[in-house]
Design a protein around this motif. Structure first.
Motif, short mmCIF file in Angstrom:
data_model
loop_
_atom_site.label_atom_id
_atom_site.label_comp_id
_atom_site.label_asym_id
_atom_site.label_seq_id
_atom_site.Cartn_x
_atom_site.Cartn_y
_atom_site.Cartn_z
N GLY A 2 0.83 -1.25 -0.09
CA GLY A 2 0.10 0.15 -0.05
C GLY A 2 0.89 1.24 0.06
N SER A 3 0.21 2.29 0.47
CA SER A 3 1.02 3.68 0.39
C SER A 3 0.93 4.21 1.87
CB SER A 3 0.65 4.64 -0.52
OG SER A 3 0.42 4.02 -1.92
N ALA A 4 1.81 5.12 2.04
CA ALA A 4 1.81 6.05 3.12
C ALA A 4 0.89 7.36 2.71
CB ALA A 4 3.12 6.67 3.45
N HIS A 5 -0.04 7.79 3.42
CA HIS A 5 -0.95 8.87 3.08
C HIS A 5 -0.56 10.02 3.97
CE1 HIS A 5 -2.99 5.57 0.85
NE2 HIS A 5 -4.05 6.36 0.67
N ALA A 21 5.81 14.70 2.57
CA ALA A 21 5.69 13.25 1.57
C ALA A 21 7.31 13.20 0.76
CB ALA A 21 4.88 14.04 0.58
N GLU A 22 8.00 14.24 0.49
CA GLU A 22 9.31 13.99 0.08
C GLU A 22 10.11 13.15 1.01
OE1 GLU A 22 12.97 16.54 -1.98
OE2 GLU A 22 11.34 17.54 -1.15
N LEU A 23 10.02 13.29 2.27
CA LEU A 23 11.10 12.79 3.05
C LEU A 23 10.56 11.13 3.10
CD1 LEU A 23 11.31 15.18 6.00
CD2 LEU A 23 13.26 14.51 4.30
N ILE A 24 9.25 11.02 3.23
CA ILE A 24 8.99 9.59 3.42
C ILE A 24 8.90 8.68 1.99
CG2 ILE A 24 6.60 8.11 3.69
CD1 ILE A 24 5.71 10.51 5.66
N ALA A 25 8.80 9.49 0.84
CA ALA A 25 9.01 8.95 -0.43
C ALA A 25 10.28 8.07 -0.89
CB ALA A 25 8.76 9.94 -1.62
N HIS A 26 11.44 8.67 0.19
CA HIS A 26 12.45 8.22 -0.22
C HIS A 26 12.65 6.59 0.42
CE1 HIS A 26 14.81 11.86 -1.14
NE2 HIS A 26 14.40 12.17 -0.24
N HIS A 28 9.23 4.83 0.95
CA HIS A 28 7.96 4.11 0.83
C HIS A 28 7.19 4.97 -0.24
CE1 HIS A 28 5.34 0.75 2.27
NE2 HIS A 28 4.37 1.61 2.35
N PRO A 29 6.09 4.29 -0.79
CA PRO A 29 5.32 4.86 -1.83
C PRO A 29 4.45 5.89 -0.95
CG PRO A 29 5.39 2.66 -2.30
CD PRO A 29 6.19 2.73 -1.14
N VAL A 30 4.15 7.03 -1.57
CA VAL A 30 3.37 8.03 -0.99
C VAL A 30 2.08 8.43 -1.71
CG1 VAL A 30 3.43 10.46 -0.10
CG2 VAL A 30 5.41 8.79 0.31
N VAL A 31 1.11 8.58 -1.00
CA VAL A 31 -0.06 9.45 -1.86
C VAL A 31 -0.37 10.57 -0.95
CG1 VAL A 31 -2.51 9.09 -2.21
CG2 VAL A 31 -1.04 7.19 -2.68
N GLY A 165 9.68 4.78 9.93
CA GLY A 165 10.05 3.63 10.64
C GLY A 165 8.97 2.54 11.09
N ALA A 166 7.82 3.05 11.39
CA ALA A 166 6.89 2.33 11.82
C ALA A 166 6.20 1.20 10.32
CB ALA A 166 5.61 3.09 12.58
N ILE A 167 6.19 2.06 9.39
CA ILE A 167 5.88 1.32 8.34
C ILE A 167 6.90 0.28 7.83
CG2 ILE A 167 5.26 1.52 5.73
CD1 ILE A 167 3.96 3.96 6.58
N SER A 168 7.97 0.74 7.87
CA SER A 168 9.29 -0.06 7.27
C SER A 168 9.76 -1.45 7.92
CB SER A 168 10.41 0.62 6.77
OG SER A 168 9.78 1.92 5.77
N HIS A 169 9.83 -1.12 9.37
CA HIS A 169 10.34 -2.19 10.06
C HIS A 169 9.41 -3.44 10.31
CE1 HIS A 169 14.32 -0.22 10.74
NE2 HIS A 169 13.57 0.82 10.84
#
Length: 408
Positions: A2-5, A21-26, A28-31, A165-169
């Motif tokens: 999925g994506s981080a919103h 959004a730019e920081l998270i996009a490094h 994980h996919p972002v919407v 971090g919460a999404i990726s780990h």
């Protein structure tokens, strides 16, 4: 995947939202989701306000009213419906009081465990109205969310990286045992601890402190389908609802049990007390009541026979709406540590009013039964009775409704 919103009002906070959004996009996919209520939709966000607003039950016109107050409320509703239809790995929002009120209802509608971060100007105050019984992480913005500067960049980066971090780990590995929810108060701790220990070999006991928020959190997990069964030993939050204490879980207490038909064993734990703060905070009308200072910040008030009848009627009404397997146990030897012979809340007349009301008003069936147990709630014999009823509703012995519920 999925994506981080990343959500907020891009018409006023576009630079900050794009930065996050730019920081998270490094990693994980972002919407990006624009929740602006002006209706202009001129932002760079992937999802425009009109698309979100279309998810309102009454359509986009219900959102773009021209009145900020009603528009924010309606957009919050639309955003909650929008997120339910998305593949959401996590959500981050930015805002002041209005933006926080707009974004957090949708966060609360997501299941517990989905990462949720809210950067807010009001995060250092009382955030209970925004967080309620969920797992929203509130980040104080320190400066206003009004432009990028040396402070806001750091705060927003910390929040963005926390979500990433919460999404990726990966989650820590846990035993795949079915979860069982239990409600507890200090004065029912021996009962709940012993019960949880007895279940631990086969189940994952989740203990909730019956402080209002605790009851709501427990029932949210029930609604989210994360709980196999409920041992609602401590229903004390109903006392605070009836008598105006500070730890009510609201009128909706027990509604999730009815909605989901989750196997349920309940009891009268701590129905002898209403909670207030320090002694001086007790309302004047209650000053001549049987009060017990639990600690400098908590004062307990013994429920009267009339209050117990009202509490019993509330519980009976809620149980009558439950069509899954239900057992409700009445500990006739006392409902808490303080309601035992020689203790300050021992009141057989009030207890009798409670027990008689529940027994009389619950419409008993093969699936829904009220059982008297001649012991205090904290006695070993009462724990045994709880566990016996628990096994019965899970295994469906003499209980077709329990067998049906166990399939879900």
């Amino acid at each position: 995947m999925g994506s981080a919103h990343v959500a907020g009002t891009f018409d006023t906070k576009g630079a900050e939202l794009d930065y996050v959004a730019e920081l998270i996009a490094h990693g994980h996919p972002v919407v990006t989701v624009d929740l602006s209520t002006t209706g202009e939709g001129s932002s760079s966000a992937v999802v425009q306000p009109t698309e979100v607003a279309a998810h309102h039950p009454d359509g986009a016109d219900a959102v773009f009213t021209g009145d900020r107050g009603t528009a924010v409320t309606a957009m919050a509703c639309a955003f909650a419906h929008f997120l339910r239809e998305r593949d959401v790995d996590g959500v981050i929002g930015l805002g002041g009081s209005g933006g926080t009120a707009l974004i957090t209802p949708a966060m609360r509608a997501l299941p517990v465990g989905v990462p949720k971060v809210m950067v807010s100007t009001v995060a250092s105050g009382d955030v209970s109205g925004y967080v309620d019984a969920t797992d929203i992480a509130m980040f104080p913005s320190v400066t206003d969310v009004a432009g990028l500067n040396r402070i806001s960049r750091r705060i927003l980066a910390n929040a963005a990286h926390a979500l990433l971090g919460a999404i990726s780990h990966p989650m820590p590995q846990v035993e795949d045992k079915p979860a069982v929810a239990l409600s507890m108060f200090g004065v029912t701790t021996p009962c709940v601890t012993t019960t949880a220990d007895a279940l631990a070999a086969e189940f994952d006991p989740l203990v909730f402190h019956a402080t209002g928020t605790g009851g709501r959190a427990m029932e949210k997990l029930v609604d989210d389908g994360l709980v196999r069964a409920v041992l609602d030993i401590t229903t004390t939050e109903v006392c605070d609802l009836i008598a105006g204490g500070v730890m009510s879980a609201g009128e909706q207490r027990l509604d999730a049990i009815a909605r989901t038909r989750v196997p349920y064993v309940g009891s009268c734990g701590a129905l002898d007390m209403v909670n207030f703060g320090a002694l001086e905070s007790v309302p004047q009308r209650y000053r001549d009541r049987n009060l017990y200072v639990h600690n400098p910040q908590v004062t307990l008030m013994r429920t009267t026979a009339q209050e117990c009848r009202e509490i019993g009627s509330f519980i009976a009404r809620k149980l009558n709406a439950c069509h899954g397997p239900v057992r409700f146990l009445l500990p006739t030897g006392g409902v808490s540590m303080l309601d035992a012979p020689g203790q300050p809340f021992h009141d057989p007349e009030a207890d009798a009013a409670l027990f008689d009301t529940i027994e009389r008003e619950v419409e008993q069936t093969a699936d829904r039964r009220v059982l008297r147990v001649g012991h205090n709630v904290n006695d070993e014999e009462f724990v045994t009775a709880l566990l016996t009823s628990f096994r019965e509703i899970l295994e469906g012995r003499g209980n077709p409704g329990a067998r049906e519920a166990s399939r879900h």
